[in-house]
Design a protein around this motif. Sequence first.
Motif, PDB file in Angstrom:
ATOM      1  N   ASP A 125       6.832   0.249  17.096  1.00 26.07           N
ATOM      2  CA  ASP A 125       6.716   0.063  15.643  1.00 26.07           C
ATOM      3  C   ASP A 125       5.960   1.251  15.057  1.00 26.07           C
ATOM      4  O   ASP A 125       4.958   1.705  15.634  1.00 26.07           O
ATOM      5  N   LEU A 126       6.438   1.734  13.926  1.00 30.75           N
ATOM      6  CA  LEU A 126       5.736   2.786  13.201  1.00 30.75           C
ATOM      7  C   LEU A 126       4.953   2.162  12.047  1.00 30.75           C
ATOM      8  O   LEU A 126       5.499   1.322  11.292  1.00 30.75           O
ATOM      9  N   LYS A 127       3.692   2.526  11.954  1.00 31.57           N
ATOM     10  CA  LYS A 127       2.892   2.107  10.813  1.00 31.57           C
ATOM     11  C   LYS A 127       3.102   3.147   9.709  1.00 31.57           C
ATOM     12  O   LYS A 127       2.919   4.349   9.931  1.00 31.57           O
ATOM     13  N   THR A 128       3.517   2.722   8.556  1.00 32.13           N
ATOM     14  CA  THR A 128       3.795   3.651   7.463  1.00 32.13           C
ATOM     15  C   THR A 128       3.096   3.196   6.181  1.00 32.13           C
ATOM     16  O   THR A 128       2.584   2.060   6.092  1.00 32.13           O
ATOM     17  N   SER A 129       3.138   4.074   5.196  1.00 36.46           N
ATOM     18  CA  SER A 129       2.564   3.731   3.898  1.00 36.46           C
ATOM     19  C   SER A 129       3.353   2.639   3.198  1.00 36.46           C
ATOM     20  O   SER A 129       2.871   2.025   2.239  1.00 36.46           O
ATOM     21  N   ALA A 130       4.558   2.357   3.696  1.00 37.81           N
ATOM     22  CA  ALA A 130       5.394   1.312   3.104  1.00 37.81           C
ATOM     23  C   ALA A 130       5.413   0.053   3.964  1.00 37.81           C
ATOM     24  O   ALA A 130       6.179  -0.871   3.688  1.00 37.81           O
ATOM     25  N   GLY A 131       4.596   0.009   5.013  1.00 41.80           N
ATOM     26  CA  GLY A 131       4.569  -1.152   5.900  1.00 41.80           C
ATOM     27  C   GLY A 131       5.043  -0.793   7.304  1.00 41.80           C
ATOM     28  O   GLY A 131       5.305   0.370   7.633  1.00 41.80           O
ATOM     29  N   SER A 132       5.157  -1.809   8.162  1.00 42.16           N
ATOM     30  CA  SER A 132       5.566  -1.598   9.555  1.00 42.16           C
ATOM     31  C   SER A 132       7.082  -1.430   9.653  1.00 42.16           C
ATOM     32  O   SER A 132       7.841  -2.120   8.960  1.00 42.16           O
ATOM     33  N   SER A 164      14.273  16.282   2.432  1.00 49.80           N
ATOM     34  CA  SER A 164      14.646  16.073   1.028  1.00 49.80           C
ATOM     35  C   SER A 164      13.794  16.892   0.061  1.00 49.80           C
ATOM     36  O   SER A 164      14.163  17.074  -1.096  1.00 49.80           O
ATOM     37  N   GLY A 165      12.661  17.335   0.533  1.00 48.25           N
ATOM     38  CA  GLY A 165      11.737  18.035  -0.358  1.00 48.25           C
ATOM     39  C   GLY A 165      10.786  17.092  -1.067  1.00 48.25           C
ATOM     40  O   GLY A 165       9.823  17.531  -1.691  1.00 48.25           O
ATOM     41  N   GLY A 166      11.016  15.790  -0.968  1.00 50.13           N
ATOM     42  CA  GLY A 166      10.127  14.806  -1.579  1.00 50.13           C
ATOM     43  C   GLY A 166       8.985  14.428  -0.645  1.00 50.13           C
ATOM     44  O   GLY A 166       8.901  14.867   0.513  1.00 50.13           O
ATOM     45  N   SER A 167       8.111  13.605  -1.171  1.00 52.68           N
ATOM     46  CA  SER A 167       6.941  13.203  -0.379  1.00 52.68           C
ATOM     47  C   SER A 167       7.315  12.272   0.767  1.00 52.68           C
ATOM     48  O   SER A 167       6.642  12.228   1.799  1.00 52.68           O
ATOM     49  N   GLY A 168       8.407  11.510   0.595  1.00 54.21           N
ATOM     50  CA  GLY A 168       8.851  10.614   1.655  1.00 54.21           C
ATOM     51  C   GLY A 168       7.881   9.479   1.929  1.00 54.21           C
ATOM     52  O   GLY A 168       7.016   9.138   1.138  1.00 54.21           O
ATOM     53  N   VAL A 169       8.020   8.878   3.111  1.00 55.27           N
ATOM     54  CA  VAL A 169       7.189   7.761   3.555  1.00 55.27           C
ATOM     55  C   VAL A 169       6.246   8.266   4.639  1.00 55.27           C
ATOM     56  O   VAL A 169       6.686   8.781   5.681  1.00 55.27           O
ATOM     57  N   ARG A 170       4.960   8.142   4.383  1.00 56.00           N
ATOM     58  CA  ARG A 170       3.971   8.695   5.313  1.00 56.00           C
ATOM     59  C   ARG A 170       3.816   7.789   6.539  1.00 56.00           C
ATOM     60  O   ARG A 170       3.674   6.580   6.417  1.00 56.00           O
ATOM     61  N   ILE A 171       3.786   8.422   7.720  1.00 59.39           N
ATOM     62  CA  ILE A 171       3.588   7.691   8.992  1.00 59.39           C
ATOM     63  C   ILE A 171       2.111   7.747   9.348  1.00 59.39           C
ATOM     64  O   ILE A 171       1.509   8.835   9.413  1.00 59.39           O
ATOM     65  N   THR A 172       1.506   6.581   9.594  1.00 57.10           N
ATOM     66  CA  THR A 172       0.067   6.521   9.873  1.00 57.10           C
ATOM     67  C   THR A 172      -0.278   6.109  11.302  1.00 57.10           C
ATOM     68  O   THR A 172      -1.449   6.173  11.693  1.00 57.10           O
ATOM     69  N   GLY A 173       0.685   5.694  12.091  1.00 57.82           N
ATOM     70  CA  GLY A 173       0.369   5.283  13.461  1.00 57.82           C
ATOM     71  C   GLY A 173       1.600   4.844  14.236  1.00 57.82           C
ATOM     72  O   GLY A 173       2.674   4.609  13.674  1.00 57.82           O
ATOM     73  N   LEU A 174       1.469   4.752  15.550  1.00 57.36           N
ATOM     74  CA  LEU A 174       2.548   4.343  16.455  1.00 57.36           C
ATOM     75  C   LEU A 174       2.041   3.186  17.312  1.00 57.36           C
ATOM     76  O   LEU A 174       1.017   3.301  17.995  1.00 57.36           O
ATOM     77  N   TRP A 189       0.090   9.077  15.618  1.00 49.98           N
ATOM     78  CA  TRP A 189       1.461   9.575  15.507  1.00 49.98           C
ATOM     79  C   TRP A 189       1.465  11.095  15.651  1.00 49.98           C
ATOM     80  O   TRP A 189       0.814  11.807  14.859  1.00 49.98           O
ATOM     81  N   PRO A 190       2.203  11.655  16.642  1.00 51.26           N
ATOM     82  CA  PRO A 190       2.164  13.101  16.871  1.00 51.26           C
ATOM     83  C   PRO A 190       3.319  13.879  16.218  1.00 51.26           C
ATOM     84  O   PRO A 190       3.370  15.103  16.329  1.00 51.26           O
ATOM     85  N   GLY A 191       4.259  13.180  15.584  1.00 55.59           N
ATOM     86  CA  GLY A 191       5.447  13.844  15.043  1.00 55.59           C
ATOM     87  C   GLY A 191       5.255  14.313  13.609  1.00 55.59           C
ATOM     88  O   GLY A 191       4.129  14.480  13.121  1.00 55.59           O
ATOM     89  N   ALA A 192       6.386  14.524  12.960  1.00 57.35           N
ATOM     90  CA  ALA A 192       6.362  14.937  11.547  1.00 57.35           C
ATOM     91  C   ALA A 192       5.634  13.879  10.722  1.00 57.35           C
ATOM     92  O   ALA A 192       5.718  12.683  11.022  1.00 57.35           O
ATOM     93  N   PRO A 193       4.939  14.270   9.667  1.00 61.08           N
ATOM     94  CA  PRO A 193       4.080  13.323   8.949  1.00 61.08           C
ATOM     95  C   PRO A 193       4.806  12.304   8.095  1.00 61.08           C
ATOM     96  O   PRO A 193       4.236  11.258   7.767  1.00 61.08           O
ATOM     97  N   THR A 194       6.070  12.576   7.733  1.00 63.55           N
ATOM     98  CA  THR A 194       6.756  11.653   6.833  1.00 63.55           C
ATOM     99  C   THR A 194       8.197  11.386   7.273  1.00 63.55           C
ATOM    100  O   THR A 194       8.800  12.159   8.026  1.00 63.55           O
ATOM    101  N   PRO A 196      12.087  10.313   5.516  1.00 61.88           N
ATOM    102  CA  PRO A 196      12.778  10.304   4.226  1.00 61.88           C
ATOM    103  C   PRO A 196      12.884   8.874   3.694  1.00 61.88           C
ATOM    104  O   PRO A 196      12.926   7.912   4.454  1.00 61.88           O
ATOM    105  N   VAL A 197      12.903   8.741   2.390  1.00 59.79           N
ATOM    106  CA  VAL A 197      13.071   7.429   1.782  1.00 59.79           C
ATOM    107  C   VAL A 197      14.506   6.970   2.020  1.00 59.79           C
ATOM    108  O   VAL A 197      15.463   7.729   1.823  1.00 59.79           O
ATOM    109  N   THR A 198      14.678   5.750   2.475  1.00 59.96           N
ATOM    110  CA  THR A 198      16.016   5.207   2.753  1.00 59.96           C
ATOM    111  C   THR A 198      16.335   4.092   1.780  1.00 59.96           C
ATOM    112  O   THR A 198      15.464   3.601   1.044  1.00 59.96           O
TER     113      THR A 198
END
Length: 217
Positions: A125-132, A164-174, A189-194, A196-198
């Motif tokens: 599960d990825l923890k994101t700024s938009a939820g799990s 996309s060039g947008g801020s996207g959804v930030r990933i805060t944990g794995l 989380w060691p990957g890219a920080p965001t 894309p919005v889906t």
Amino acid sequence: MRVHKLTFAALAVAAGLSLTACQSGNDNVGKAQSDPAPKSSASAGSPSKNASDETDTSSDTSSDTSTGSGSGTDASAKTGKCRTADLRITAQDGTVGGDTDGTVVVTLTNRSGHGCTVAGYAGVDLKTSAGSLSAKRTGQETVSAVLKNGESTYFPVSYPLNTSGGSGVRITGLIVTPPDETHPVTLTWPGAPTLPVTDGSGSPVKVGPTGSAGQGN
């Protein structure tokens, strides 16, 4: 006087005959007492006793052999499953330049001090700024691996890169839960920080089975 001499002579002859008869009788008695010949033949029974001793010895040997063969059954004990507490779980960026998707490689290292078995898919599960956000399984065939103490296995987590060039959804944990386990661990989380919005039609994050990725892939 002559009559008396004849009488004495007759008595002397009779006494001699009597003495001879007694000696002959004594000789026969002595011969009977010193004749143990039949007893010597009785000792021939002793070999049968030795034969029974050899049989007993062979039976003892067979019992020892059966005891020894039983010890081999301990060697067939099965290796238990790797539990969360048995594993050191880490994650690193495995994205290769030019890929359209990013990849994070998760490493499971056995630190239990004994061998354990791991197989199947881990929960991711990825923890994101938009939820799990839960990862979907890729559907690849799973394999079982026995990890000796200190050995590792790997699996990939793939996700879309935010181009996309947008801020996207930030990933805060794995969050990772090993296969066949219910106890998760939370990693940085060691990957890219965001992401894309889906449009919410499904999770864009996918997870492969254990053993399907190598370190750095």
